[in-house]
Motif scaffolding. Structure first.
Motif, PDB file in Angstrom:
ATOM      1  N   PRO A 266       0.776  -1.355   0.003  1.00 38.51           N
ATOM      2  CA  PRO A 266      -0.147   0.220  -0.205  1.00 38.51           C
ATOM      3  C   PRO A 266       0.683   1.488  -0.047  1.00 38.51           C
ATOM      4  N   ASP A 267       1.973   0.972   0.486  1.00 37.69           N
ATOM      5  CA  ASP A 267       3.046   2.021   0.211  1.00 37.69           C
ATOM      6  C   ASP A 267       4.056   2.028  -0.844  1.00 37.69           C
ATOM      7  N   ALA A 268       4.811   1.200  -0.661  1.00 36.18           N
ATOM      8  CA  ALA A 268       6.134   1.159  -1.389  1.00 36.18           C
ATOM      9  C   ALA A 268       5.907   1.467  -3.013  1.00 36.18           C
ATOM     10  N   LEU A 269       6.481   2.665  -3.490  1.00 32.04           N
ATOM     11  CA  LEU A 269       6.473   2.501  -4.742  1.00 32.04           C
ATOM     12  C   LEU A 269       7.934   1.590  -5.598  1.00 32.04           C
ATOM     13  N   LEU A 270       7.437   1.244  -7.099  1.00 32.16           N
ATOM     14  CA  LEU A 270       9.294   1.337  -7.312  1.00 32.16           C
ATOM     15  C   LEU A 270       8.780   1.745  -8.402  1.00 32.16           C
ATOM     16  N   LEU A 271      10.006   2.835  -9.384  1.00 31.05           N
ATOM     17  CA  LEU A 271       9.558   4.253 -10.504  1.00 31.05           C
ATOM     18  C   LEU A 271      11.035   3.349 -11.859  1.00 31.05           C
ATOM     19  N   PRO A 272      10.096   3.608 -12.314  1.00 31.10           N
ATOM     20  CA  PRO A 272      11.203   3.539 -13.451  1.00 31.10           C
ATOM     21  C   PRO A 272      11.463   4.862 -14.013  1.00 31.10           C
ATOM     22  N   HIS A 273      13.399   5.459 -14.277  1.00 27.33           N
ATOM     23  CA  HIS A 273      13.284   6.794 -14.492  1.00 27.33           C
ATOM     24  C   HIS A 273      15.127   6.116 -15.733  1.00 27.33           C
ATOM     25  N   SER A 274      14.970   7.054 -16.042  1.00 27.01           N
ATOM     26  CA  SER A 274      15.562   7.101 -17.498  1.00 27.01           C
ATOM     27  C   SER A 274      16.754   7.992 -17.611  1.00 27.01           C
ATOM     28  N   ALA A 275      18.029   8.358 -17.930  1.00 25.87           N
ATOM     29  CA  ALA A 275      19.025   9.173 -17.683  1.00 25.87           C
ATOM     30  C   ALA A 275      19.885   9.304 -18.648  1.00 25.87           C
ATOM     31  N   LEU A 276      20.691  10.333 -19.132  1.00 30.60           N
ATOM     32  CA  LEU A 276      21.888  10.143 -19.841  1.00 30.60           C
ATOM     33  C   LEU A 276      23.896  10.721 -19.145  1.00 30.60           C
ATOM     34  N   LEU A 277      23.752   9.476 -19.105  1.00 31.24           N
ATOM     35  CA  LEU A 277      25.589   9.980 -18.721  1.00 31.24           C
ATOM     36  C   LEU A 277      26.635  10.372 -19.514  1.00 31.24           C
ATOM     37  N   ALA A 278      26.755  11.365 -20.137  1.00 32.18           N
ATOM     38  CA  ALA A 278      27.505  12.100 -20.736  1.00 32.18           C
ATOM     39  C   ALA A 278      29.213  12.343 -19.878  1.00 32.18           C
ATOM     40  N   THR A 279      30.750  11.748 -20.942  1.00 32.89           N
ATOM     41  CA  THR A 279      31.739  12.029 -20.276  1.00 32.89           C
ATOM     42  C   THR A 279      32.568  12.490 -22.383  1.00 32.89           C
ATOM     43  N   ALA A 280      33.007  14.012 -21.765  1.00 33.64           N
ATOM     44  CA  ALA A 280      34.631  14.092 -22.492  1.00 33.64           C
ATOM     45  C   ALA A 280      35.523  14.519 -21.951  1.00 33.64           C
TER      46      ALA A 280
END
Length: 282
Positions: A266-280
């Motif tokens: 009733p309380d716990a959530l599992l939320l999908p996320h998407s990010a970008l990781l860039a290097t230079a």
């Protein structure tokens, strides 16, 4: 007649300063936990190790600075918001914490071996100028690593905005997006291209997909405290619309409820996320 150079500060920047003022604790207790997820990969991408001179830009509550310090790095942490720096000094006492705002940093050219910016570029009005400044303070051969949210948001990122939309919330006009002349595609190619345009070399970008474990009340607490654009939008609504948004949020959150054993909770959530990781490299 020559034209004056564009101002380094924009209306977008001014709104960011106002929106984040005094909200360090609220951020750390909500979205700050989410933003901590890619810290290890960010530091790996920047090559942060013992003895590295590291600049953590937009340190927030100091999560990245503390992790870099734990690796034995010599860390300088900057943020534009005093309440964030107060937390950073507490969580990363070994770091040198400095109040500073992109795109103008109070450091000499080539001062750092590595520069990291965790979900910071999405909070500046002139991203290209900001990256050029990060390049300036890197030594030749030094590495930059940064994260931003993907332009194709995962379902966890859209949960609260969906609730606001269902409640009929209207985004205040002053919380508009970047000027199109300053914006860029929030894709792997778009971010890598921006790094290259800023004069950096060997730009590379990849997608990070992950699930964030939180609770119904914790995830709502950030927006309810005015954190980020979604929070500022929520606070700008009437009490009736805010109450309706909470009701829609609780309804929509059932899609992501899960307990530690994978069953519904009733309380716990599992939320999908998407990010970008860039290097230079400079």
């Amino acid at each position: 007649m020559s034209q004056a150079a564009p101002s380094s500060s924009t209306a977008f920047d001014a709104n960011e300063r106002t929106a984040w003022a005094g909200r360090g604790d609220a951020y750390a207790a909500s979205f700050g936990r989410l933003c901590a997820r890619p810290v290890g990969e960010l530091l790996d991408a920047a090559g942060v190790a013992a003895g590295s001179r590291v600049l953590d830009v937009g340190t927030g509550p100091g999560t990245v600075a503390a992790a870099a310090g734990a690796r034995g790095a010599e860390v300088t942490a900057v943020d534009a918001e005093p309440s964030m720096l107060e937390l950073a000094r507490r969580h990363a006492p070994q770091a040198c914490a400095v109040l500073a705002t992109l795109p103008e940093l109070p450091f000499p050219d080539g001062e750092f071996d590595a520069v990291v910016a965790n979900f910071v570029l999405n909070h500046v009005g002139r991203p290209l100028l900001a990256l050029a400044e990060l390049r300036r303070v890197l030594r030749p051969g030094g590495r930059l690593a940064l994260t931003i949210w993907s332009g194709s948001p995962a379902p966890g990122q859209t949960l609260v905005p969906r609730a606001l939309q269902a409640a009929g919330a209207v985004r205040p006009p002053h919380l508009g997006p970047l000027d199109p002349a300053d914006d860029f595609p929030r894709t792997t190619d778009g971010l890598a291209g921006l790094l290259t345009a800023a004069g950096l070399r060997e730009a590379d970008c990849r997608t990070l997909d992950f699930d964030h474990a939180t609770t119904v009340d914790e995830w709502w607490s950030g927006p309810a405290s005015g954190v980020a654009t979604v929070g500022q939008t929520l606070l700008a609504q009437s009490p009736e619309v805010r109450a309706a948004a909470r009701s829609h949020y609780e309804r929509l959150a059932t899609e992501y409820r899960t307990g530690p054993d994978g069953t519904n909770s009733p309380d716990a959530l599992l939320l999908p996320h998407s990010a970008l990781l860039a290097t230079a490299v400079r």
